[in-house]
Write an enzyme that holds these catalytic residues in place. Structure first.
Site, PDB file in Angstrom:
ATOM      1  N   TYR A  94     -16.794 -43.984  -3.551  1.00  0.00           N
ATOM      2  CA  TYR A  94     -16.371 -42.978  -2.579  1.00  0.00           C
ATOM      3  C   TYR A  94     -15.834 -43.682  -1.345  1.00  0.00           C
ATOM      4  CZ  TYR A  94     -16.643 -39.075   0.738  1.00  0.00           C
ATOM      5  OH  TYR A  94     -16.343 -38.106   1.674  1.00  0.00           O
TER       6      TYR A  94
ATOM      7  N   ASP B 225     -14.742 -51.833   1.075  1.00  0.00           N
ATOM      8  CA  ASP B 225     -15.256 -50.698   1.846  1.00  0.00           C
ATOM      9  C   ASP B 225     -16.746 -50.925   2.048  1.00  0.00           C
ATOM     10  OD1 ASP B 225     -16.123 -48.369   2.940  1.00  0.00           O
ATOM     11  OD2 ASP B 225     -15.273 -47.043   1.398  1.00  0.00           O
TER      12      ASP B 225
ATOM     13  N   LYS C 102     -21.033 -45.983   9.443  1.00  0.00           N
ATOM     14  CA  LYS C 102     -22.475 -45.692   9.442  1.00  0.00           C
ATOM     15  C   LYS C 102     -23.256 -46.526  10.475  1.00  0.00           C
ATOM     16  CE  LYS C 102     -22.425 -43.233   5.145  1.00  0.00           C
ATOM     17  NZ  LYS C 102     -21.286 -43.395   4.248  1.00  0.00           N
TER      18      LYS C 102
HETATM   19  C1  LIG Z   1     -19.917 -42.684   3.934  1.00  0.00           C
HETATM   20  C2  LIG Z   1     -18.825 -43.471   3.313  1.00  0.00           C
HETATM   21  C3  LIG Z   1     -17.480 -43.266   3.636  1.00  0.00           C
HETATM   22  C4  LIG Z   1     -17.020 -42.125   4.501  1.00  0.00           C
HETATM   23  O1  LIG Z   1     -17.505 -42.219   5.781  1.00  0.00           O
HETATM   24  P1  LIG Z   1     -17.534 -40.866   6.696  1.00  0.00           P
HETATM   25  O2  LIG Z   1     -17.987 -41.378   8.020  1.00  0.00           O
HETATM   26  O3  LIG Z   1     -18.474 -39.944   6.024  1.00  0.00           O
HETATM   27  O4  LIG Z   1     -16.149 -40.344   6.715  1.00  0.00           O
HETATM   28  C5  LIG Z   1     -16.540 -44.128   3.124  1.00  0.00           C
HETATM   29  N1  LIG Z   1     -16.899 -45.131   2.311  1.00  0.00           N
HETATM   30  C6  LIG Z   1     -18.171 -45.349   1.959  1.00  0.00           C
HETATM   31  C7  LIG Z   1     -18.502 -46.496   1.076  1.00  0.00           C
HETATM   32  C8  LIG Z   1     -19.176 -44.522   2.439  1.00  0.00           C
HETATM   33  O5  LIG Z   1     -20.429 -44.709   2.051  1.00  0.00           O
END
Ligand SMILES: *Cc1c(COP(=O)(O)O)cnc(C)c1O
Length: 426
Positions: free
Chosen positions: A147, A242, A270
């Site tokens: 994701y 990511d 995060k």
């Molecule tokens: C949470 C997450 C996102 C998206 O971040 P948001 O702040 O919710 O838009 C993207 N990549 C990874 C790996 C994530 O865990």
């Protein structure tokens, strides 16, 4: 501890549904997959959540991995309050942005230049735009079950290794917007090699979670990670890690430090905002030089580099920068994982873990990719979630999410959690 009544949460949810679609501002919070309705939270401190009915829970979701220092860390909260009192946004640069950027780069030397945004979604979206601008190519390779936020071109379902056209996994996304996104199976070196052999010259970037956490925790083979690096180098594509979850989680320098692989670009989120909306994307100087106002790739944000988020992020990184921080967290997590392994032995449950993240898959077979994860028994997971809730523990409310151990999950708390897991899976 333990849960009795959820009358007020039920009423609050009912009211919310009349003004907010589904009653929530992010779908998984609705708790539908575990067959219940959300708790409404009044307060969070250290490892604990208190709902509006006054029930107290040990939190294992920790705002989806944000609070590695626990909720309401005293120094982080103090810095944020001090920042608010100086005005909470200017739309004009502050020194705090430079200081936090320097701290992020200390942790992630591969982020030679970086820029702050407000969410992980924006970070990945912007990183991909720069990568495309840099290479002059369109194709993006991503992996099933990874994701990267909810930008149109990233909402792509499973595709086959040879498909050039992927279909969107959300209504409202034209297939024209996803036709440059190729989705390959995670952790599959051969599928990746085959794809690059045929189409490598068209690939702008590979984006991946270096340890997957959005299909539950899935740790790829080192060979797979190395293959992403080797193939992108060979074909002149950009490798994007990511690390929105893994950054500052698996090590101060994230998965790239833990596994010793250096991507061209990285996204973090995060943890980096210390509980406020902040994320960042960055990478090689020559790639990031393409961003406006220096270069032709546009990207911007009214609240980007927000001073309150920067202050909370700075204090958070300051506390994480002590080498002993990760030693301690890893040590405690390792012991918890070892004991958990004993508890689930012989029970058709898989324990996937990395550092302070773990997922229990209700699955008789090992989970190495999204197809494996999807074969898990979600009904059993829902029962487990409910039983844990009854025991005053809020685990991440989906089979396809990770649980997060923080600095505030003491040995006593973890012991109670182990006992509760044992009872809940019986
Ligand atoms: C949470 C997450 C996102 C998206 O971040 P948001 O702040 O919710 O838009 C993207 N990549 C990874 C790996 C994530 O865990």
């Amino acid at each position: 501890m333990g849960i009795n009544q959820r009358t007020l949460s039920a009423a609050a949810f009912e009211r919310a549904t009349r003004v907010i679609p589904g009653g929530v501002n992010s779908p998984v919070r609705a708790l539908r997959s575990v067959g219940t309705t959300p708790l409404f939270i009044a307060d969070a401190n250290r490892a604990y959540l208190t709902d509006i009915d006054g029930n107290v829970f040990i939190d294992f979701c920790m705002s989806w991995g944000v609070f590695i220092l626990g909720h309401n860390n005293p120094a982080v909260s103090r810095r944020a309050i001090e920042a608010i009192q100086r005005g909470s946004s200017y739309g004009i640069p502050t020194e705090a942005e430079t200081r936090l950027a320097e701290s992020v780069r200390e942790a992630f030397p591969s982020m030679q230049r970086l820029r702050f945004v407000n969410s992980g979604t924006e970070a990945t979206m912007s990183a991909i735009r720069v990568a495309r601008g840099f290479t002059g190519r369109d194709t993006l390779v991503k992996f099933e079950g990874n994701y990267h936020g909810h930008a149109d071109h990233l909402l792509v379902s499973a595709g086959s290794a040879v498909a050039n056209i992927s279909t969107a996994s959300s209504a409202g996304v034209p297939n024209d917007f996803t036709k440059h996104t190729v989705c390959l199976p995670y952790n599959d070196v051969e599928a990746l090699e085959q794809y690059f052999l045929k189409h490598g010259d068209h690939v702008a970037a590979i984006i991946l979670e270096p340890v997957a956490c959005n299909m539950g925790v899935v740790v790829p083979s080192l060979d797979f990670l190395k293959a992403t690096r080797r193939l992108t180098t060979q074909y002149g594509a950009v490798l994007i890690f990511d690390e929105v979850i893994t950054g500052f989680r698996l090590a101060f320098g994230g998965a790239q430090q833990r596994f010793g692989i250096t991507p061209d670009m990285t996204t973090v989120g995060k943890i980096v905002g210390g509980g406020f909306p902040a994320a960042a994307f960055g990478g090689r100087e020559d790639i990031m030089a393409l961003l406006a106002p220096d270069g032709p790739v546009y990207q911007a944000g009214t609240l980007s580099g927000n001073p309150v988020a920067m202050a909370a992020g700075l204090e958070t990184l300051h506390q994480l920068a002590f080498p002993s921080f990760y030693e301690k967290l890893e040590g405690r997590s390792r012991q918890f994982i070892e004991e958990l392994k004993q508890i689930i032995r012989g029970r058709d449950i898989q324990l996937n873990h990395c550092g302070s993240m773990f997922t229990l898959f209700f699955n008789a077979e090992p989970v190495r990719n999204f197809a494996d994860a999807r074969r898990s028994d979600q009904k059993r997971f829902a029962r487990y979630f409910q039983r844990m809730l009854d025991r005053g523990i809020y685990v991440s409310p989906s089979q396809f999410e990770g649980n997060f151990i923080s600095e505030c999950h003491t040995d006593d708390i973890l012991e109670y959690v182990l006992k509760s897991i044992k009872e809940s899976i019986e």
